[in-house]
Motif scaffolding. Sequence first.
Motif, PDB file in Angstrom:
ATOM      1  N   ASP A  76       0.852  -1.181   0.000  1.00 56.74           N
ATOM      2  CA  ASP A  76       0.000   0.000   0.000  1.00 56.74           C
ATOM      3  C   ASP A  76       0.896   1.243   0.000  1.00 56.74           C
ATOM      4  N   ALA A  77       0.294   2.375  -0.280  1.00 58.62           N
ATOM      5  CA  ALA A  77       1.065   3.618  -0.298  1.00 58.62           C
ATOM      6  C   ALA A  77       0.082   4.768  -0.160  1.00 58.62           C
ATOM      7  N   PHE A  78       0.574   5.892   0.348  1.00 60.12           N
ATOM      8  CA  PHE A  78      -0.314   7.056   0.447  1.00 60.12           C
ATOM      9  C   PHE A  78       0.469   8.340   0.220  1.00 60.12           C
ATOM     10  N   ASN A  79      -0.286   9.373  -0.129  1.00 57.65           N
ATOM     11  CA  ASN A  79       0.289  10.700  -0.348  1.00 57.65           C
ATOM     12  C   ASN A  79       0.222  11.472   0.968  1.00 57.65           C
ATOM     13  N   TYR A  80       1.368  11.627   1.589  1.00 58.74           N
ATOM     14  CA  TYR A  80       1.390  12.263   2.926  1.00 58.74           C
ATOM     15  C   TYR A  80       0.909  13.709   2.887  1.00 58.74           C
ATOM     16  N   LYS A  81       0.991  14.341   1.713  1.00 60.60           N
ATOM     17  CA  LYS A  81       0.553  15.738   1.635  1.00 60.60           C
ATOM     18  C   LYS A  81      -0.958  15.868   1.744  1.00 60.60           C
ATOM     19  N   GLU A  82      -1.643  14.772   1.552  1.00 60.21           N
ATOM     20  CA  GLU A  82      -3.107  14.800   1.672  1.00 60.21           C
ATOM     21  C   GLU A  82      -3.590  14.315   3.031  1.00 60.21           C
ATOM     22  N   GLU A  83      -2.663  14.086   3.928  1.00 60.66           N
ATOM     23  CA  GLU A  83      -3.036  13.577   5.249  1.00 60.66           C
ATOM     24  C   GLU A  83      -2.849  14.667   6.295  1.00 60.66           C
ATOM     25  N   PRO A  84      -3.944  15.249   6.766  1.00 57.50           N
ATOM     26  CA  PRO A  84      -3.802  16.310   7.767  1.00 57.50           C
ATOM     27  C   PRO A  84      -3.260  15.767   9.097  1.00 57.50           C
ATOM     28  N   ASP A  85      -3.489  14.488   9.363  1.00 60.93           N
ATOM     29  CA  ASP A  85      -3.073  13.916  10.635  1.00 60.93           C
ATOM     30  C   ASP A  85      -2.277  12.635  10.345  1.00 60.93           C
ATOM     31  N   LEU A  86      -0.968  12.766  10.412  1.00 58.57           N
ATOM     32  CA  LEU A  86      -0.112  11.633  10.035  1.00 58.57           C
ATOM     33  C   LEU A  86      -0.262  10.459  10.994  1.00 58.57           C
ATOM     34  N   LYS A  87      -0.493  10.758  12.273  1.00 60.14           N
ATOM     35  CA  LYS A  87      -0.674   9.667  13.243  1.00 60.14           C
ATOM     36  C   LYS A  87      -1.886   8.826  12.880  1.00 60.14           C
ATOM     37  N   ALA A  88      -2.958   9.534  12.560  1.00 57.68           N
ATOM     38  CA  ALA A  88      -4.194   8.836  12.195  1.00 57.68           C
ATOM     39  C   ALA A  88      -4.001   8.072  10.889  1.00 57.68           C
ATOM     40  N   ALA A  89      -3.276   8.670   9.949  1.00 57.23           N
ATOM     41  CA  ALA A  89      -3.039   8.000   8.667  1.00 57.23           C
ATOM     42  C   ALA A  89      -2.294   6.684   8.902  1.00 57.23           C
TER      43      ALA A  89
END
Lengths: 337, 337
Positions: A196-209
């Motif tokens: 899996d992978a995600f765009n960290y710039k679209e995650e307001p809360d990295l902990k939650a992501a």
Amino acid sequence: MEVTNRYITIKTQVDGEPKESDFELKTSALSLSLDPSSNDIIVKNLYVSIDPYQLNRMKSQSSSQKAIGFAAAITPGEDIDAYGVAKVVASGNPEFEKDDLVVGLITWGEYSLLKGGKYMLRKFDPMGFPLGLTAYGGFFEVCKPKKGEKVFVSAASGSVGNLVGQYAKLFGCYVVGCAGSKEKVALLKEKLGFDDAFNYKEEPDLKAALQRYFPDGIDIYFDNVGFEMLEAAVVNMNTFGRVAVCGVISEYIDATKRAAPNMLDVVYKRIKIQGFLAADQMNVFPDFLSTTTDHLRTGKLHAVEDISDGVESFPSAFIGLFRGHNTGKKMVKVADE
Amino acid sequence: MEVTNRYITIKTQVDGEPKESDFELKTSALSLSLDPSSNDIIVKNLYVSIDPYQLNRMKSQSSSQKAIGFAAAITPGEDIDAYGVAKVVASGNPEFEKDDLVVGLITWGEYSLLKGGKYMLRKFDPMGFPLGLTAYGGFFEVCKPKKGEKVFVSAASGSVGNLVGQYAKLFGCYVVGCAGSKEKVALLKEKLGFDDAFNYKEEPDLKAALQRYFPDGIDIYFDNVGFEMLEAAVVNMNTFGRVAVCGVISEYIDATKRAAPNMLDVVYKRIKIQGFLAADQMNVFPDFLSTTTDHLRTGKLHAVEDISDGVESFPSAFIGLFRGHNTGKKMVKVADE
Ligand SMILES: NC(=O)c1ccc[n+]([C@@H]2O[C@H](COP(=O)([O-])OP(=O)(O)OC[C@H]3O[C@@H](n4cnc5c(N)ncnc54)[C@H](OP(=O)(O)O)[C@@H]3O)[C@@H](O)[C@H]2O)c1
Ligand SMILES: NC(=O)c1ccc[n+]([C@@H]2O[C@H](COP(=O)([O-])OP(=O)(O)OC[C@H]3O[C@@H](n4cnc5c(N)ncnc54)[C@H](OP(=O)(O)O)[C@@H]3O)[C@@H](O)[C@H]2O)c1
């Protein structure tokens, strides 16, 4: 004989995010007649590696500049040394001959004058180019993975990150990466085999992501980024989790950004946070080489490269690292063989 | 038969520095007639260990409360469990008899009612009391010292710290400790054999202080304190330095205090920062025991204890940990045998 050398320098020390105006293209005449006993060598640069850590060498003050030789400060107006591939054009050292292909510390320029035999240079061996050793050594030696463990990689589409993820997958781990664009995320998932992978710039809360992507926690975090990402990873870490601190690029451009991982988590979950350098991983070089060449040959491992052209492109290539412009290993191609 | 039990509870969750008014002395009647098949045990508490980590259990929210069983939240109004020595007064468990001396999890009170066989209790063995295992295991297993290495210990006159320093000296390291008063500094240097010691409260600049005490850098930092002390130690660390994070007492009382060690130092100096728990060090228990008893017998190792009297003294004994009132292992003596 004489050539004209165009090369890049910094105008002044660079303390924030680097920008075009921090750099300058200079021209100088370079005589190719060397005293045969001088030990000096002149090489024509072909490919030069573009690396984030150089920014720390450009700063006015950085504790890392004292820690280790190759991280020594870069002086405004002078050559910027960098790892690369080159071709010998003149040699005052009997070990190297004209037209030899060499690898080692060359410069951000068309030619490099390497003086007095103290240069780090050796004959080019297509199998001996240690790109990827950072990823391999950092992952296997520092993280000490077990099959099935959950691995998180930041700057996962970058030079080091993409290989860490690929090695981890091939080894049998569950791997999630983060990167700064949807194209990069797609590359990770579709081509490089990340789970899996995600765009960290679209995650307001990295902990939650990270909690979403790792409902069972993270066993290994391969950190290329530092600051909030490191903090968020530590919160989501499992007991006996390991963090390999490869680099902290988000902190390079802003000295006020400092990761403050929760030390209560570190104690109670017995987390290990460990810095490392590729240079210390030479003991796994043979393993690295055989594993890597095997996987490349069978197509299981993908080399991802991002090449700019010409000496003029050094500044933008370098600056682009801090803006996420590159995908995979960033290099400048200065000349054809 | 029935006894009156006086015990201490917290009135509400404690989120900052603990103070007397957070605690309450309660009284209850305790019947000593136990159902012989209940597995319950009632013990009379003799000595109870006073430990900083309990504060993290008193907080309304702490990630560590989830991480591991013994760190579970303490509920207002209920017993506060703690490690100690006690004497069985009534037993519904055939493995324990009246008058047996036991060690294990008892309570901040005169008596402990330990219910349903789920208690952690075993017969007292004067040689089996694991005080000091944190220091021994943390120092030898986590720090992996080499003779001659330079060791820094914080909260060095405390229970864990003083032993770390003594073990390190006996092993052949150079040891500097810091503590919060001139009397403590004198104890470290004059009685416990530290090579040097300083009062951190008199040092406006901890980085500069450590540079003075470690002109050649720190190889091992045994951290009991966290925050600025950890940051200052990392700056002064040598390459391949190791930080054992035993605890971060300065962060327990203030959630806004968070160590942000320079990760560039961590990378370039290949520093390892590792949390650990004494509970994981059982594999070195035999070593620990034989080394410790030998050194105690020959007078090379000093046991430093700090004992308060009576159940009323629990709150002040505990609060005192965060104010530096104790020297050495803090305990409350609740009753004579
Ligand atoms: N320890 C060693 O021996 C060693 C050796 C080589 C490299 N390194 C370190 O490893 C890390 C990666 O180096 P690399 O050569 O592989 O570079 P890279 O990942 O190829 O390039 C840097 C990437 O980092 C990401 N990035 C930039 N700024 C960021 C920020 N503020 N927050 C999050 N991500 C950011 C960007 O991708 P996005 O689009 O994803 O943002 C960018 O493409 C660096 O920290 C570097 O210093 C260490
Ligand atoms: N990992 C484990 O398994 C484990 C086991 C036991 C203990 N621990 C940890 O080890 C550390 C020491 O515990 P201990 O039982 O030996 O306690 P201790 O050191 O006997 O008592 C605490 C001492 O810490 C110092 N202190 C208090 N607040 C401080 C602050 N804000 N800054 C600097 N120093 C401060 C005080 O001495 P000064 O006069 O020097 O300020 C005080 O005497 C704690 O962090 C504890 O949580 C960990």
